[in-house]
Scaffold this motif. Structure first.
Motif, PDB file in Angstrom:
ATOM      1  N   GLY A  76       0.811  -1.219   0.000  1.00 34.04           N
ATOM      2  CA  GLY A  76       0.000   0.000   0.000  1.00 34.04           C
ATOM      3  C   GLY A  76       0.841   1.264   0.000  1.00 34.04           C
ATOM      4  O   GLY A  76       2.068   1.221   0.149  1.00 34.04           O
ATOM      5  N   ALA A  77       0.171   2.385  -0.149  1.00 36.76           N
ATOM      6  CA  ALA A  77       0.853   3.677  -0.078  1.00 36.76           C
ATOM      7  C   ALA A  77       1.530   3.832   1.283  1.00 36.76           C
ATOM      8  O   ALA A  77       2.575   4.472   1.403  1.00 36.76           O
ATOM      9  CB  ALA A  77      -0.150   4.804  -0.321  1.00 36.76           C
ATOM     10  N   PHE A  81       5.393   5.391   2.586  1.00 33.29           N
ATOM     11  CA  PHE A  81       5.736   6.418   3.589  1.00 33.29           C
ATOM     12  C   PHE A  81       7.099   6.106   4.214  1.00 33.29           C
ATOM     13  O   PHE A  81       7.867   7.022   4.517  1.00 33.29           O
ATOM     14  CB  PHE A  81       4.690   6.469   4.714  1.00 33.29           C
ATOM     15  CG  PHE A  81       3.303   6.890   4.284  1.00 33.29           C
ATOM     16  CD1 PHE A  81       3.081   7.523   3.072  1.00 33.29           C
ATOM     17  CD2 PHE A  81       2.212   6.664   5.122  1.00 33.29           C
ATOM     18  CE1 PHE A  81       1.798   7.920   2.694  1.00 33.29           C
ATOM     19  CE2 PHE A  81       0.933   7.058   4.758  1.00 33.29           C
ATOM     20  CZ  PHE A  81       0.718   7.670   3.541  1.00 33.29           C
ATOM     21  N   TRP A 103      -2.944  12.088   5.673  1.00 33.44           N
ATOM     22  CA  TRP A 103      -1.995  11.182   5.007  1.00 33.44           C
ATOM     23  C   TRP A 103      -0.605  11.789   4.970  1.00 33.44           C
ATOM     24  O   TRP A 103       0.388  11.073   5.125  1.00 33.44           O
ATOM     25  CB  TRP A 103      -2.482  10.810   3.609  1.00 33.44           C
ATOM     26  CG  TRP A 103      -3.733   9.982   3.642  1.00 33.44           C
ATOM     27  CD1 TRP A 103      -4.960  10.314   3.152  1.00 33.44           C
ATOM     28  CD2 TRP A 103      -3.892   8.662   4.201  1.00 33.44           C
ATOM     29  NE1 TRP A 103      -5.863   9.292   3.376  1.00 33.44           N
ATOM     30  CE2 TRP A 103      -5.232   8.275   4.010  1.00 33.44           C
ATOM     31  CE3 TRP A 103      -3.017   7.773   4.857  1.00 33.44           C
ATOM     32  CZ2 TRP A 103      -5.734   7.038   4.439  1.00 33.44           C
ATOM     33  CZ3 TRP A 103      -3.509   6.543   5.282  1.00 33.44           C
ATOM     34  CH2 TRP A 103      -4.856   6.197   5.069  1.00 33.44           C
ATOM     35  N   THR A 149       1.248  15.674  -0.758  1.00 32.50           N
ATOM     36  CA  THR A 149       0.091  14.810  -1.018  1.00 32.50           C
ATOM     37  C   THR A 149      -0.775  15.579  -2.018  1.00 32.50           C
ATOM     38  O   THR A 149      -1.312  16.636  -1.675  1.00 32.50           O
ATOM     39  CB  THR A 149      -0.708  14.546   0.274  1.00 32.50           C
ATOM     40  OG1 THR A 149       0.202  14.174   1.305  1.00 32.50           O
ATOM     41  CG2 THR A 149      -1.743  13.454   0.083  1.00 32.50           C
ATOM     42  N   ASN A 151      -3.650  15.052  -3.482  1.00 27.79           N
ATOM     43  CA  ASN A 151      -5.096  15.124  -3.216  1.00 27.79           C
ATOM     44  C   ASN A 151      -5.360  14.575  -1.822  1.00 27.79           C
ATOM     45  O   ASN A 151      -4.908  13.472  -1.497  1.00 27.79           O
ATOM     46  CB  ASN A 151      -5.875  14.317  -4.250  1.00 27.79           C
ATOM     47  CG  ASN A 151      -7.377  14.440  -4.072  1.00 27.79           C
ATOM     48  OD1 ASN A 151      -7.975  15.460  -4.428  1.00 27.79           O
ATOM     49  ND2 ASN A 151      -8.004  13.415  -3.507  1.00 27.79           N
ATOM     50  N   THR A 153      -7.667  13.033   0.387  1.00 25.20           N
ATOM     51  CA  THR A 153      -8.853  12.185   0.305  1.00 25.20           C
ATOM     52  C   THR A 153      -9.865  12.475   1.412  1.00 25.20           C
ATOM     53  O   THR A 153     -11.071  12.465   1.180  1.00 25.20           O
ATOM     54  CB  THR A 153      -8.392  10.709   0.425  1.00 25.20           C
ATOM     55  OG1 THR A 153      -7.113  10.575  -0.204  1.00 25.20           O
ATOM     56  CG2 THR A 153      -9.382   9.771  -0.209  1.00 25.20           C
ATOM     57  N   ASP A 173       2.521  11.742  -3.112  1.00 22.57           N
ATOM     58  CA  ASP A 173       1.527  10.703  -2.863  1.00 22.57           C
ATOM     59  C   ASP A 173       0.294  11.083  -3.680  1.00 22.57           C
ATOM     60  O   ASP A 173      -0.401  12.051  -3.349  1.00 22.57           O
ATOM     61  CB  ASP A 173       1.204  10.651  -1.363  1.00 22.57           C
ATOM     62  CG  ASP A 173       0.096   9.652  -1.037  1.00 22.57           C
ATOM     63  OD1 ASP A 173      -0.441   9.014  -1.958  1.00 22.57           O
ATOM     64  OD2 ASP A 173      -0.230   9.535   0.169  1.00 22.57           O
ATOM     65  N   SER A 175      -2.219   8.917  -4.346  1.00 16.80           N
ATOM     66  CA  SER A 175      -3.108   7.755  -4.195  1.00 16.80           C
ATOM     67  C   SER A 175      -4.543   8.035  -4.627  1.00 16.80           C
ATOM     68  O   SER A 175      -5.209   7.161  -5.163  1.00 16.80           O
ATOM     69  CB  SER A 175      -3.117   7.279  -2.744  1.00 16.80           C
ATOM     70  OG  SER A 175      -1.875   6.737  -2.393  1.00 16.80           O
ATOM     71  N   SER A 176      -5.022   9.254  -4.372  1.00 18.57           N
ATOM     72  CA  SER A 176      -6.443   9.470  -4.655  1.00 18.57           C
ATOM     73  C   SER A 176      -6.696  10.386  -5.853  1.00 18.57           C
ATOM     74  O   SER A 176      -7.855  10.718  -6.113  1.00 18.57           O
ATOM     75  CB  SER A 176      -7.166   9.990  -3.405  1.00 18.57           C
ATOM     76  OG  SER A 176      -6.522  11.117  -2.880  1.00 18.57           O
ATOM     77  N   GLY A 194      -1.455   4.000  -4.034  1.00 22.70           N
ATOM     78  CA  GLY A 194      -2.174   2.745  -3.825  1.00 22.70           C
ATOM     79  C   GLY A 194      -3.247   2.692  -4.906  1.00 22.70           C
ATOM     80  O   GLY A 194      -3.887   3.697  -5.194  1.00 22.70           O
ATOM     81  N   GLN A 196      -6.171   1.318  -5.173  1.00 22.03           N
ATOM     82  CA  GLN A 196      -7.592   1.051  -4.884  1.00 22.03           C
ATOM     83  C   GLN A 196      -8.523   2.256  -4.917  1.00 22.03           C
ATOM     84  O   GLN A 196      -9.713   2.125  -4.683  1.00 22.03           O
ATOM     85  CB  GLN A 196      -7.719   0.338  -3.539  1.00 22.03           C
ATOM     86  CG  GLN A 196      -7.342   1.169  -2.320  1.00 22.03           C
ATOM     87  CD  GLN A 196      -5.857   1.155  -1.996  1.00 22.03           C
ATOM     88  OE1 GLN A 196      -5.046   0.756  -2.807  1.00 22.03           O
ATOM     89  NE2 GLN A 196      -5.493   1.596  -0.804  1.00 22.03           N
ATOM     90  N   LYS A 197      -7.975   3.447  -5.196  1.00 17.17           N
ATOM     91  CA  LYS A 197      -8.860   4.609  -5.307  1.00 17.17           C
ATOM     92  C   LYS A 197      -9.114   4.965  -6.770  1.00 17.17           C
ATOM     93  O   LYS A 197     -10.242   4.962  -7.214  1.00 17.17           O
ATOM     94  CB  LYS A 197      -8.280   5.782  -4.537  1.00 17.17           C
ATOM     95  CG  LYS A 197      -8.569   5.620  -3.050  1.00 17.17           C
ATOM     96  CD  LYS A 197      -7.584   6.255  -2.153  1.00 17.17           C
ATOM     97  CE  LYS A 197      -7.885   5.832  -0.715  1.00 17.17           C
ATOM     98  NZ  LYS A 197      -6.724   5.946   0.143  1.00 17.17           N
TER      99      LYS A 197
HETATM  100  C1  LIG Z   1      -5.848   5.895   1.060  1.00 16.13           C
HETATM  101  C2  LIG Z   1      -4.627   6.730   1.049  1.00 16.13           C
HETATM  102  C3  LIG Z   1      -3.409   6.260   1.555  1.00 16.13           C
HETATM  103  C4  LIG Z   1      -3.268   4.892   2.199  1.00 16.13           C
HETATM  104  O1  LIG Z   1      -3.191   3.936   1.210  1.00 16.13           O
HETATM  105  P1  LIG Z   1      -2.948   2.383   1.563  1.00 16.13           P
HETATM  106  O2  LIG Z   1      -2.740   1.807   0.188  1.00 16.13           O
HETATM  107  O3  LIG Z   1      -4.175   1.890   2.255  1.00 16.13           O
HETATM  108  O4  LIG Z   1      -1.737   2.291   2.412  1.00 16.13           O
HETATM  109  C5  LIG Z   1      -2.310   7.087   1.474  1.00 16.13           C
HETATM  110  N1  LIG Z   1      -2.391   8.307   0.938  1.00 16.13           N
HETATM  111  C6  LIG Z   1      -3.547   8.800   0.436  1.00 16.13           C
HETATM  112  C7  LIG Z   1      -3.585  10.168  -0.157  1.00 16.13           C
HETATM  113  C8  LIG Z   1      -4.706   8.022   0.476  1.00 16.13           C
HETATM  114  O5  LIG Z   1      -5.854   8.496  -0.018  1.00 16.13           O
END
Ligand SMILES: *Cc1c(COP(=O)(O)O)cnc(C)c1O
Length: 362
Positions: A76-77, A81, A103, A149, A151, A153, A173, A175-176, A194, A196-197
């Motif tokens: 995961g993200a 870190f 985050w 970061t 975005n 989330t 980061d 991720s979102s 990550g 999944q978003k």
């Molecule tokens: C959801 C999220 C994370 C955590 O991601 P994982 O894959 O669950 O570790 C980190 N950074 C941001 C911006 C997120 O939205």
């Protein structure tokens, strides 16, 4: 398909229906191999083709060349870190963090385990409702990298204009909001997300890394935590999350079919506009958490006049097929996550519901 809802969950999140249907069609027999991709060796030609195509598609969508690698890793993200400071925060150097939400706080906390850090800016005051202005950012002398970061989330804010700090490696980061609209990816030394978003199912984390960052990293950290290991082995050092990478590649193909980042960016702007306009035209019934200039295209956070109404809103929305709207506890209220795969019809449906809810309860 009539029983599918509009899924506004922050993550794992909505996937393109076309992608789900495609994966379903070849689930039992992937490309005449007589087996599912879930059962396929990661050393097979079939999987190697997926792995290579996913890297190529990601580079094509981002408009980056051969001076970058795209890695598919696990953990995961949140594991990024720690991996970032482990690889790049050498003794005597400082890592700069710009805090725009929970985050980025977590990313900083991990970096502190490995070396000296510096908070170059924070918008914690006012509960992270905005992104800092460039003139509020104070870098340390000669930082090893700057971490942002892109975005937030949880708070529903986004860097609408991504920063650049000249020669200092910029790490984000995403991720979102990765691939949510066009941006200059070459300004970044490393981007991680990550999946999944906004990219696919959970289980895989994408790392886009400029090749010069793969040199001179410490050899004293575990192999799995070294970017160099994953790059040298084309993300096949150990067993990858093969099904997640396969799904991610289908999503990348789908994105190319949507007109790439230009096409998806236009659609995302339209979608977010439907919801934000409803908030702005509600005469104060709906109140956005984010400042106007920091609003996210991906996560729309808003409050209602009181918590009882917020609960009723979430409940009745769910009954109307609009699910996952309850906000994160640190902001309260509602949050509509409207990632790339959310259809325009979902945002239109939410808008119609919001107007009707206000008419009944306002
Ligand atoms: C959801 C999220 C994370 C955590 O991601 P994982 O894959 O669950 O570790 C980190 N950074 C941001 C911006 C997120 O939205």
């Amino acid at each position: 398909m009539n029983n599918r809802v509009f899924n506004f969950s922050a993550g794992p999140a909505v996937l393109p229906l076309e992608v789900l249907v495609e994966a379903q069609a070849e689930f039992l027999n992937y490309q005449q191999t007589g087996m599912s991709i879930l059962e396929t060796s990661h050393r097979s030609k079939a999987y190697e083709a997926i792995n290579a195509e996913a890297e190529a598609n990601m580079k094509e969508l981002l408009g980056i060349g051969d001076n970058y690698r795209v890695l598919f890793v696990q953990g995961g993200a949140s594991t990024q870190f720690a991996m970032i400071p482990m690889n790049f925060l050498s003794p005597g150097r400082t890592a700069d963090y710009i805090l725009t939400g929970a985050w980025s706080e977590k990313a900083l906390k991990e970096a502190k385990l490995f070396g000296t850090t510096h908070v170059a800016a924070t918008t914690a005051e006012g509960n992270y409702k905005r992104i800092p202005n460039m003139d509020e950012i104070q870098l340390s002398d000669n930082p090893a990298y700057v971490h942002i970061t892109s975005n937030n989330t949880i708070f529903g804010t986004q860097w609408n204009e991504l920063p650049s700090f000249g020669q200092v490696p910029l790490i984000a980061d995403m991720s979102s909001d990765i691939l949510n609209k066009p941006f200059n990816a070459e300004n970044f030394a490393l981007i991680y997300a990550g999946a999944q978003k906004n990219l696919g199912p959970s289980g895989v984390t994408v790392v886009i890394i400029r090749k010069d960052l793969l040199e001179n990293n410490p050899k004293t950290i575990p192999a799995m935590m070294r970017y160099e290991t994953h790059s040298k082995n084309d993300s096949l050092y150990n067993t990858p999350p093969a099904f997640s990478v396969y799904m991610l590649n289908l999503v990348l193909r789908w994105l190319k079919g949507q007109g790439g980042l230009v096409g998806i960016g236009q659609r995302n702007t339209l979608k977010a506009g439907l919801v934000y306009d409803t908030i702005d035209q509600s005469g104060g019934f709906y109140r956005g958490h984010a400042d106007l200039g920091s609003r996210s295209l991906m996560n729309v956070t808003f409050r209602l006049p009181n918590e009882d109404l917020e609960k009723t809103f979430a409940k009745e929305a769910e009954q109307a097929g609009l699910v996952g709207l309850k906000g994160h506890r640190s902001v309260g209220g509602l949050r509509a996550s409207i990632y790339n795969a959310m259809p325009v019809a979902g945002c239109q449906g939410l808008k119609d519901f919001m107007i009707e809810f206000q008419r009944k309860n306002g």
